[in-house]
Design a protein around this motif. Structure first.
Motif, PDB file in Angstrom:
ATOM      1  N   GLN A  50       0.815  -1.216   0.000  1.00  0.00           N
ATOM      2  CA  GLN A  50       0.000   0.000   0.000  1.00  0.00           C
ATOM      3  C   GLN A  50       0.847   1.263   0.000  1.00  0.00           C
ATOM      4  O   GLN A  50       0.532   2.223  -0.711  1.00  0.00           O
ATOM      5  CB  GLN A  50      -0.923  -0.011   1.224  1.00  0.00           C
ATOM      6  CG  GLN A  50      -1.720   1.270   1.428  1.00  0.00           C
ATOM      7  CD  GLN A  50      -2.825   1.451   0.401  1.00  0.00           C
ATOM      8  OE1 GLN A  50      -3.084   0.566  -0.395  1.00  0.00           O
ATOM      9  NE2 GLN A  50      -3.475   2.596   0.426  1.00  0.00           N
ATOM     10  N   ALA A  60      -3.594   7.283   3.694  1.00  0.00           N
ATOM     11  CA  ALA A  60      -4.773   7.609   4.488  1.00  0.00           C
ATOM     12  C   ALA A  60      -4.367   8.416   5.711  1.00  0.00           C
ATOM     13  O   ALA A  60      -3.229   8.316   6.191  1.00  0.00           O
ATOM     14  CB  ALA A  60      -5.493   6.323   4.918  1.00  0.00           C
ATOM     15  N   SER A  62      -3.535   9.408   9.364  1.00  0.00           N
ATOM     16  CA  SER A  62      -2.928   8.521  10.363  1.00  0.00           C
ATOM     17  C   SER A  62      -3.115   9.090  11.761  1.00  0.00           C
ATOM     18  O   SER A  62      -2.175   9.601  12.363  1.00  0.00           O
ATOM     19  CB  SER A  62      -1.439   8.327  10.063  1.00  0.00           C
ATOM     20  OG  SER A  62      -1.252   7.894   8.732  1.00  0.00           O
ATOM     21  N   ALA A  67       2.567   6.453   9.875  1.00  0.00           N
ATOM     22  CA  ALA A  67       2.604   5.409   8.854  1.00  0.00           C
ATOM     23  C   ALA A  67       3.988   5.279   8.233  1.00  0.00           C
ATOM     24  O   ALA A  67       4.386   4.181   7.823  1.00  0.00           O
ATOM     25  CB  ALA A  67       1.563   5.706   7.771  1.00  0.00           C
ATOM     26  N   GLN A 267      -0.111  12.576   5.832  1.00  0.00           N
ATOM     27  CA  GLN A 267      -0.905  11.804   6.788  1.00  0.00           C
ATOM     28  C   GLN A 267      -1.578  12.638   7.871  1.00  0.00           C
ATOM     29  O   GLN A 267      -2.616  12.248   8.403  1.00  0.00           O
ATOM     30  CB  GLN A 267      -0.034  10.721   7.429  1.00  0.00           C
ATOM     31  CG  GLN A 267       1.110  11.257   8.261  1.00  0.00           C
ATOM     32  CD  GLN A 267       1.964  10.152   8.858  1.00  0.00           C
ATOM     33  OE1 GLN A 267       1.621   8.972   8.776  1.00  0.00           O
ATOM     34  NE2 GLN A 267       3.081  10.510   9.457  1.00  0.00           N
ATOM     35  N   TYR A 274      -9.129  12.181  -0.871  1.00  0.00           N
ATOM     36  CA  TYR A 274      -9.839  10.931  -0.604  1.00  0.00           C
ATOM     37  C   TYR A 274     -10.220  10.220  -1.888  1.00  0.00           C
ATOM     38  O   TYR A 274     -10.243  10.787  -2.979  1.00  0.00           O
ATOM     39  CB  TYR A 274     -11.091  11.207   0.234  1.00  0.00           C
ATOM     40  CG  TYR A 274     -12.186  11.970  -0.496  1.00  0.00           C
ATOM     41  CD1 TYR A 274     -13.199  11.299  -1.184  1.00  0.00           C
ATOM     42  CD2 TYR A 274     -12.215  13.357  -0.476  1.00  0.00           C
ATOM     43  CE1 TYR A 274     -14.196  11.988  -1.838  1.00  0.00           C
ATOM     44  CE2 TYR A 274     -13.210  14.063  -1.128  1.00  0.00           C
ATOM     45  CZ  TYR A 274     -14.199  13.374  -1.814  1.00  0.00           C
ATOM     46  OH  TYR A 274     -15.189  14.061  -2.466  1.00  0.00           O
ATOM     47  N   CYS A 281     -11.634   6.942   4.928  1.00  0.00           N
ATOM     48  CA  CYS A 281     -10.626   5.900   5.140  1.00  0.00           C
ATOM     49  C   CYS A 281      -9.549   6.395   6.103  1.00  0.00           C
ATOM     50  O   CYS A 281      -8.999   7.483   5.936  1.00  0.00           O
ATOM     51  CB  CYS A 281      -9.999   5.516   3.806  1.00  0.00           C
ATOM     52  SG  CYS A 281      -8.712   4.262   3.906  1.00  0.00           S
ATOM     53  N   GLY A 282      -9.259   5.608   7.110  1.00  0.00           N
ATOM     54  CA  GLY A 282      -8.262   5.969   8.108  1.00  0.00           C
ATOM     55  C   GLY A 282      -8.849   6.426   9.407  1.00  0.00           C
ATOM     56  O   GLY A 282      -8.176   6.358  10.450  1.00  0.00           O
ATOM     57  N   PRO A 492      -6.411   6.417  -0.959  1.00  0.00           N
ATOM     58  CA  PRO A 492      -5.936   5.187  -0.308  1.00  0.00           C
ATOM     59  C   PRO A 492      -6.910   4.041  -0.497  1.00  0.00           C
ATOM     60  O   PRO A 492      -8.130   4.232  -0.460  1.00  0.00           O
ATOM     61  CB  PRO A 492      -5.818   5.608   1.165  1.00  0.00           C
ATOM     62  CG  PRO A 492      -6.769   6.750   1.320  1.00  0.00           C
ATOM     63  CD  PRO A 492      -6.757   7.475   0.009  1.00  0.00           C
ATOM     64  N   SER A 495      -6.477   1.614   5.106  1.00  0.00           N
ATOM     65  CA  SER A 495      -5.617   2.203   6.117  1.00  0.00           C
ATOM     66  C   SER A 495      -4.834   1.095   6.809  1.00  0.00           C
ATOM     67  O   SER A 495      -5.416   0.103   7.268  1.00  0.00           O
ATOM     68  CB  SER A 495      -6.450   2.969   7.159  1.00  0.00           C
ATOM     69  OG  SER A 495      -5.691   3.271   8.310  1.00  0.00           O
ATOM     70  N   ARG A 497      -3.541   1.278   9.593  1.00  0.00           N
ATOM     71  CA  ARG A 497      -3.939   1.289  11.008  1.00  0.00           C
ATOM     72  C   ARG A 497      -5.211   0.472  11.213  1.00  0.00           C
ATOM     73  O   ARG A 497      -5.300  -0.334  12.149  1.00  0.00           O
ATOM     74  CB  ARG A 497      -4.145   2.732  11.475  1.00  0.00           C
ATOM     75  CG  ARG A 497      -4.771   2.879  12.866  1.00  0.00           C
ATOM     76  CD  ARG A 497      -3.868   2.337  13.953  1.00  0.00           C
ATOM     77  NE  ARG A 497      -4.406   2.584  15.271  1.00  0.00           N
ATOM     78  CZ  ARG A 497      -5.290   1.816  15.890  1.00  0.00           C
ATOM     79  NH1 ARG A 497      -5.722   0.710  15.292  1.00  0.00           N
ATOM     80  NH2 ARG A 497      -5.728   2.113  17.088  1.00  0.00           N
ATOM     81  N   GLN A 498      -6.192   0.661  10.356  1.00  0.00           N
ATOM     82  CA  GLN A 498      -7.415  -0.117  10.477  1.00  0.00           C
ATOM     83  C   GLN A 498      -7.164  -1.589  10.185  1.00  0.00           C
ATOM     84  O   GLN A 498      -7.800  -2.465  10.778  1.00  0.00           O
ATOM     85  CB  GLN A 498      -8.477   0.432   9.529  1.00  0.00           C
ATOM     86  CG  GLN A 498      -9.026   1.787   9.924  1.00  0.00           C
ATOM     87  CD  GLN A 498     -10.052   2.298   8.944  1.00  0.00           C
ATOM     88  OE1 GLN A 498      -9.854   3.305   8.285  1.00  0.00           O
ATOM     89  NE2 GLN A 498     -11.171   1.614   8.835  1.00  0.00           N
TER      90      GLN A 498
END
Length: 625
Positions: A50, A60, A62, A67, A267, A274, A281-282, A492, A495, A497-498
């Motif tokens: 990614q 995305a 952060s 990130a 980030q 988007y 997202c994120g 993105p 994410s 993180r997700q």
């Protein structure tokens, strides 16, 4: 400009009674995600794909983590894994050649064990057919593996303690000695054989195979020891806060250095580029987003004043900032000792802008002047693709639980529209949270325990090495041939993180999430009501659409259901599809599709770590949990 009336972005450090939020690059969430990049090969490959391979994609947002640092550790872990995989695969190939294919007899059981893992899949509750097939294949492979290793060791031991003694061979010139079975009675000397005995060859092959097995076990153990050292050194809580000393940050990879700068520019920027499929997202899982429309009716007390979007937001922001202030404690020391995460409340403005029409990723207007221009236009225009939001964020549990509320107001045709989109980022995946425990257990285990662990994981090392090198080759090939550097920019795809988040929260975390959301939503509603009253408009209709639940909790009809309750102590329930999956009082247990997650039923963070991150990461190697 029409939007100049909105207070400037306000952060906790601007208020003496607030506290500065933790630096995202040194947060606990960043540390655990970096550990996950070393521990979980599926997550590591997803991060690289990614953020590194698809360089045309904007990163995305952060919230609460960095990130770029996660990518740095993912690349460092992949380089180390490639070296280990090449070494392990080299031992297999060299041994197979030296033994004339004798060692290759162990290939079949190793592939059978890998196939059993693939058949079962990564789901928590696979079908009965999958489980039965995986069970039979796994034990069949184990049986073949034990049989093959036993034959190898038996061949080595037989050659070492055999009965053959060259000094006791019969003398052909001894008339009392019987003729050997392989002696020519007509005088030909059969003892002058042209090659070594077949038993001697098997013995040599067996000993080479034994040494190869020992070497593989040692290498698998050393690879695990490297992960333990990483968790003890740069990823320990004591050293992770020193960003400049992190060896993953100091790399000669020019592509990474360039992408690192882009990621850190994008980030945390207030301008959010988007993708149309997932604009938020994120931010995490949507938690009951709702909107509200009321008629702007002048009150009977006097003439009403023009009411703009910026004027309404100007009344909301001070009420939100007051959430940072501790309740009276009788002394400054008592107020300073309050550790409520609402003291770190972050309030700013953001503008969502689509990627349409841009030729390069670098064309995104991240400069301060460009953002001010977009903000001033978007705050009053009420556009469809370019949208202005007031963003309120609370990072709890060391940024592992992040609550973000997006607020948008718009007046059109004598109507006031209020849109509130709460989102929740769930805690980091349990496997990643257990990284310190896994490393500590390995470091403090005795030599026998480490040896048993290495022996049990050695059969999987062959397939793991092939997959690691294969994925690395595919990734490098895509970097060279996909043309992402010159592709049109995109938003993105997901994410990181997700992707590395859990599906549920503990009961304490669930309670905090609901408290943050109820506090923020109550202040937002209060600010809108105050703006209407000050501008000379009636507030009865607005107040009727607010349902009081318990001690000041607020639930407003959602965009899907428009559920309305009037009166005290009403409980409004709905079954619409917008409710995040789960049975708890929070956003859910994450049983829904995609990366959706939400606070669960209070099972706690110590729940079983066999829950794996969502696709594309695959289940970690056996025993890594």
């Amino acid at each position: 400009m029409t939007g100049s009336a909105v207070p400037r972005p306000s952060r906790g450090q601007d208020d003496l009674l607030g506290k500065p939020p933790v630096d995202p690059a040194t947060s606990e969430a960043s540390r655990l995600l970096c550990a996950g990049a070393h521990l979980h090969d599926g997550y590591r490959n997803a991060v690289i794909d990614q953020l590194y391979v698809q360089e045309h994609r904007v990163v995305a947002p952060s919230p609460g983590f960095d990130a770029a640092r996660v990518l740095a550790h993912a690349l460092r872990a992949r380089r180390a894994e490639r070296r280990w995989a090449a070494a392990i695969l080299g031992v297999w190939l060299v041994t197979a050649v030296l033994t004339g294919g004798f060692f290759g007899a162990l290939l079949l059981p190793c592939f059978l064990l890998a196939a059993a893992h693939w058949i079962r899949g990564t789901g928590r509750n696979p079908s009965v057919l999958r489980r039965v097939a995986a069970f039979l294949l796994r034990w069949y492979g184990r049986g073949l593996l034990v049989l093959g290793v036993s034959l190898i060791f038996a061949g080595a031991v037989t050659g070492l303690f055999g009965d053959d003694d060259p000094d006791e061979s019969p003398d052909p010139y001894d008339p009392t000695a019987p003729y050997p079975s392989d002696t020519d009675p007509f005088g030909a000397d059969s003892y002058s054989s042209s090659g070594p005995d077949i038993l001697d060859v098997v013995t040599v092959f067996a000993w080479v195979a034994v040494l190869a097995i020992v070497a593989l076990v040692v290498m698998v153990g050393l690879r695990r020891g490297r992960f333990a050292r990483v968790m003890t050194e740069e990823l320990s809580r004591q050293h992770f806060s020193d960003l400049a000393a992190d060896p993953a940050e100091h790399t000669t990879d020019a592509r990474f250095r360039r992408l690192q700068q882009r990621i850190r520019l994008e980030q945390h920027a207030p301008l959010i580029m988007y993708g149309e499929q997932d604009p938020f997202c994120g931010a995490g899982t949507p938690y009951r987003p709702w909107n509200l429309a009321v008629e702007l009716r002048p009150s009977e007390d006097g003439p009403a004043e023009p009411l703009g979007n910026g004027q309404i937001l100007r009344r909301i922001v001070p009420l939100l900032e007051a959430l940072r202030v501790p309740s009276p404690h009788g002394s400054a020391e008592g107020a300073a000792a309050v550790r409520d995460r609402l003291r770190e409340l972050v309030i700013d403005e953001c503008v969502f802008l689509p990627m349409v029409g841009m030729v390069r990723r670098e064309d995104a207007p991240y400069g301060p002047g460009a953002f001010e221009e977009h903000r001033a236009r978007a705050i009053e225009e009420g556009g469809e693709s370019r949208r202005h939001f007031l963003r309120i964020r609370v990072g709890g549990w060391n940024e592992e639980v992040v609550v973000t509320v997006f607020v948008r107001v718009h007046t059109q045709g004598g109507m006031l529209m209020l849109e509130v989109a709460p989102h929740v980022l769930m805690p980091v995946h349990p496997l990643f949270r257990d990284a310190d425990r896994i490393a500590h257990r390995h470091r403090n285990n005795n030599w026998f325990g480490r040896a048993v662990w290495a022996v049990s994981h050695t059969p999987a090392s062959l397939v793991d090495s092939i997959v690691t090198l294969g994925r690395g080759a595919v990734s490098s090939w895509r970097v060279l041939t996909a043309g992402n550097s010159g592709a049109l920019p995109e938003g993105p795809a997901f994410s990181v993180r997700q992707l590395g988040a859990d599906e549920e929260a503990s009961l304490f975390q669930d309670m905090d999430i609901n408290r943050y959301l109820k506090s923020i939503e109550d202040r937002v509603n209060g600010g809108v009501r105050l703006a209407l009253r000050e501008a000379g408009y009636e507030t009865d209709e607005f107040e009727q659409k607010i349902v009081n639940i318990g001690a000041g909790g607020v639930f407003i009809g959602s965009a899907k259901d428009s559920a309305i309750g009037i009166g005290d102590h009403n409980d409004v329930r709905r079954s619409g599809p917008q409710k995040p999956p789960g049975t708890g009082s929070g956003p859910g247990t994450g049983k829904g599709p995609g990366t959706g997650k939400g606070p669960g039923t209070g099972k706690g963070p110590a729940a079983s770590s066999d829950r794996q991150p969502k696709e594309p990461p695959k289940e970690p190697r056996a025993g890594e949990k």
